[in-house]
Design an enzyme around this catalytic site. Structure first.
Site, PDB file in Angstrom:
ATOM      1  N   LYS A 143       1.093   5.367  -1.970  1.00 18.55           N
ATOM      2  CA  LYS A 143       2.489   5.473  -1.481  1.00 18.55           C
ATOM      3  C   LYS A 143       3.409   6.087  -2.517  1.00 18.55           C
ATOM      4  O   LYS A 143       4.350   6.799  -2.172  1.00 18.55           O
ATOM      5  CB  LYS A 143       3.052   4.117  -1.056  1.00 18.55           C
ATOM      6  CG  LYS A 143       2.784   2.984  -2.012  1.00 18.55           C
ATOM      7  CD  LYS A 143       1.631   2.224  -1.464  1.00 18.55           C
ATOM      8  CE  LYS A 143       0.806   1.510  -2.460  1.00 18.55           C
ATOM      9  NZ  LYS A 143      -0.472   1.124  -1.906  1.00 18.55           N
ATOM     10  N   GLU A 186      -2.760   5.729   6.248  1.00 12.66           N
ATOM     11  CA  GLU A 186      -2.583   4.379   6.812  1.00 12.66           C
ATOM     12  C   GLU A 186      -2.620   3.308   5.725  1.00 12.66           C
ATOM     13  O   GLU A 186      -1.874   2.323   5.783  1.00 12.66           O
ATOM     14  CB  GLU A 186      -3.701   4.119   7.839  1.00 12.66           C
ATOM     15  CG  GLU A 186      -3.548   2.841   8.611  1.00 12.66           C
ATOM     16  CD  GLU A 186      -2.278   2.838   9.449  1.00 12.66           C
ATOM     17  OE1 GLU A 186      -2.236   3.508  10.476  1.00 12.66           O
ATOM     18  OE2 GLU A 186      -1.315   2.142   9.056  1.00 12.66           O
ATOM     19  N   VAL A 241       0.689   1.981   3.443  1.00 10.33           N
ATOM     20  CA  VAL A 241       1.765   1.059   3.834  1.00 10.33           C
ATOM     21  C   VAL A 241       1.182  -0.183   4.484  1.00 10.33           C
ATOM     22  O   VAL A 241       0.473  -0.098   5.493  1.00 10.33           O
ATOM     23  CB  VAL A 241       2.759   1.743   4.809  1.00 10.33           C
ATOM     24  CG1 VAL A 241       3.861   0.774   5.213  1.00 10.33           C
ATOM     25  CG2 VAL A 241       3.360   2.987   4.173  1.00 10.33           C
ATOM     26  N   GLY A 283      -1.160  -2.323   3.664  1.00 12.28           N
ATOM     27  CA  GLY A 283      -2.595  -2.617   3.599  1.00 12.28           C
ATOM     28  C   GLY A 283      -3.335  -2.398   4.903  1.00 12.28           C
ATOM     29  O   GLY A 283      -3.430  -1.276   5.400  1.00 12.28           O
ATOM     30  N   GLY A 329      -6.738  -8.988  -7.002  1.00 16.75           N
ATOM     31  CA  GLY A 329      -6.828  -7.569  -6.638  1.00 16.75           C
ATOM     32  C   GLY A 329      -5.682  -7.095  -5.766  1.00 16.75           C
ATOM     33  O   GLY A 329      -5.784  -6.068  -5.105  1.00 16.75           O
ATOM     34  N   GLU A 354      -1.026  -3.318  -7.897  1.00 14.25           N
ATOM     35  CA  GLU A 354      -1.361  -1.916  -8.189  1.00 14.25           C
ATOM     36  C   GLU A 354      -1.938  -1.824  -9.598  1.00 14.25           C
ATOM     37  O   GLU A 354      -1.788  -2.749 -10.403  1.00 14.25           O
ATOM     38  CB  GLU A 354      -0.088  -1.059  -8.133  1.00 14.25           C
ATOM     39  CG  GLU A 354       0.551  -0.986  -6.767  1.00 14.25           C
ATOM     40  CD  GLU A 354      -0.349  -0.328  -5.739  1.00 14.25           C
ATOM     41  OE1 GLU A 354      -0.618   0.866  -5.851  1.00 14.25           O
ATOM     42  OE2 GLU A 354      -0.814  -1.029  -4.828  1.00 14.25           O
ATOM     43  N   LYS A 405       6.889   2.331   0.204  1.00 12.69           N
ATOM     44  CA  LYS A 405       6.411   2.133   1.580  1.00 12.69           C
ATOM     45  C   LYS A 405       7.571   2.261   2.562  1.00 12.69           C
ATOM     46  O   LYS A 405       7.438   2.861   3.637  1.00 12.69           O
ATOM     47  CB  LYS A 405       5.741   0.762   1.700  1.00 12.69           C
ATOM     48  CG  LYS A 405       4.470   0.648   0.873  1.00 12.69           C
ATOM     49  CD  LYS A 405       3.998  -0.805   0.781  1.00 12.69           C
ATOM     50  CE  LYS A 405       2.788  -0.939  -0.127  1.00 12.69           C
ATOM     51  NZ  LYS A 405       2.476  -2.327  -0.485  1.00 12.69           N
ATOM     52  N   GLY A 453      -5.478  -5.906  -1.006  1.00 12.42           N
ATOM     53  CA  GLY A 453      -6.826  -6.424  -1.208  1.00 12.42           C
ATOM     54  C   GLY A 453      -7.853  -5.418  -0.712  1.00 12.42           C
ATOM     55  O   GLY A 453      -7.543  -4.499   0.048  1.00 12.42           O
TER      56      GLY A 453
END
Ligand code: HSE
Length: 412
Positions: free
Chosen positions: A87, A111, A114, A116, A169, A172, A187, A285
């Site tokens: 993003k 996809e 933004v 996840g 996780g 970033e 996002k 994740g």
């Protein structure tokens, strides 16, 4: 995911899509990794991925806006569709990349960039294409939401909660973007561009992170019936201005977004025909990100037309100045306890025509004469600029011991 569900994907696409990994570029070949990809797939040279003639689609998941830019640029110039979860790259440097995408008829799919695993990009780009989008309100940074949650419910300090989010996780590669609000802001910029069709200059977007949220304000919020959430808002104002901002805000505990916990994200979209809708799911994740990346890979494999990607159709649009944006507010003043202190603050607020809707100052039941050091005012709706002017004056009072802490109270 490709090893486990690849055959299913091929069946679902009636044998038109077979996804096979041909090359994987990494920074460090010696790092231990899950999965059993053969060693000869790995390289440390990013461009090997683009230059391999067997590669039809390039997936960029390295983060950052420099090396990632070069990689995506090279892929598009080679006419290869790109799937990215980046993003920051698209919000900061998307303009030239989308121009290249068009020029070389190579789409960019994003996809995973933004929210996840939530399919919000396809929803806005495709399912809502017939609607004018009136507002988008989202909790779209899992790391911040997780940290605020752990601070609220487990009483963790900020550093411990951040450490947990990193271990899971969610954060970033550079976690400063998560906690300073910019990951969510990027996002929101992408969603706003899709909803309103113009390129948005990140410098004109108001962004505040969660780094300075204190356990004290989280507690006061709770006592007053609110939760603190990092909210991203894209709102079409009555005069047509688009208001975009990301900041930790007070939200009524009764609002549906208040129940979005941990790493979950939620995006509430209001369309002129659709009305209100809510998209909810895991915002970060490995699994959720893979789910979005693979859906883009399938789309890229099925369809190589560049115009399916993000296409702002206007160069610019009316962005609302932050000083004009209006909400009600929570303001906490750190004060010296002396007679008249409340009156002094209230009088300045009154001079600026800002109404007070409530106050909060907890008293120690066992020691009612204890000094009070924190005084909270809840303020009626006014433009942020008007509040700033009033607070500049309040700050000069001798009884004020620290900069006032301000949260917006969002009545979504
Ligand atoms: N770091 C992001 C988050 C992951 O915490 O939401 C997905 O963008």
């Amino acid at each position: 995911m490709l090893q486990g569900n690849g055959a299913l994907i091929t069946s679902r696409t009636q044998d038109t899509v077979q996804l096979e990994i041909r090359k994987i570029a990494v920074r460090d070949l010696s790092k231990a990794r899950d999965g059993d990809a053969p060693a000869d797939l790995f390289t440390t040279n990013l461009l090997d991925v683009v230059n391999d003639p067997a590669v039809d689609v390039v997936v960029e998941l390295i983060g950052g806006t420099d090396a990632a830019y070069d990689l995506v640029e090279a892929a598009l110039k080679a006419g290869k569709p790109v799937v990215t979860g980046n993003k920051a790259l698209l919000a900061e440097r998307g303009g030239p990349l989308f121009a290249l995408s068009k020029e070389h008829n190579a789409p960019i799919h994003f996809e995973a960039a933004v929210a996840g695993g939530i399919p919000i990009i396809k929803a806005v780009q495709e399912s809502l294409v017939g609607n004018r989008i009136e507002s988008i309100a989202g909790i779209i940074n899992g790391t911040s939401n997780y940290i605020l949650q752990r601070m609220t419910e487990a009483g963790l300090g900020y550093p411990e909660a951040l450490k947990e989010a990193k271990e899971l996780g969610y954060a970033e590669a550079d976690e400063t973007l998560d906690v300073n609000g910019w990951d969510a802001a990027h996002k929101a910029i992408l969603l706003a561009s899709l909803a309103h069709g113009f390129v948005i200059d990140p410098e004109k977007v108001y962004v505040r992170g969660i780094e300075k949220v204190t356990p004290l304000d989280i507690r006061f919020a709770s006592e007053l019936g609110y939760v603190v959430k990092l909210l991203s808002l894209v709102h079409k104002c009555q005069n047509g201005d688009i208001e975009i901002r990301t900041q930790p805000s007070f939200l009524s505990k009764k609002h549906i977004l208040a129940s979005v916990h941990g790493v979950f994200n939620a995006v509430a979209v209001k369309g002129d025909h659709l009305g209100e809708s809510l998209f909810y799911g895991r915002g970060a994740g490995q699994g959720p990100t893979a789910s979005s990346v693979v859906s883009d890979l399938v789309e890229a494999a099925r369809n190589s037309r560049a115009d399916r990607g993000f296409l702002p159709y206007k160069e610019s649009g009316p962005l609302r100045e932050i000083d004009e944006s209006k909400t009600s507010y929570y303001v906490r003043f750190s004060v010296n306890d002396q007679p008249g202190v409340i009156a002094e603050i209230a009088s300045i607020l009154a001079q600026h025509k800002i109404g007070i809707s409530g106050t909060h100052s907890p008293v120690d039941a066992d020691n009612p004469d204890a000094e009070f050091l924190e005084m909270v005012f809840l303020l009626h709706t006014c433009p942020f600029g008007q509040l700033k002017l009033a607070l500049q004056e309040v700050e000069k009072l001798a009884c004020i011991t620290a900069r006032p802490v301000v949260f917006r109270i969002e009545n979504l």
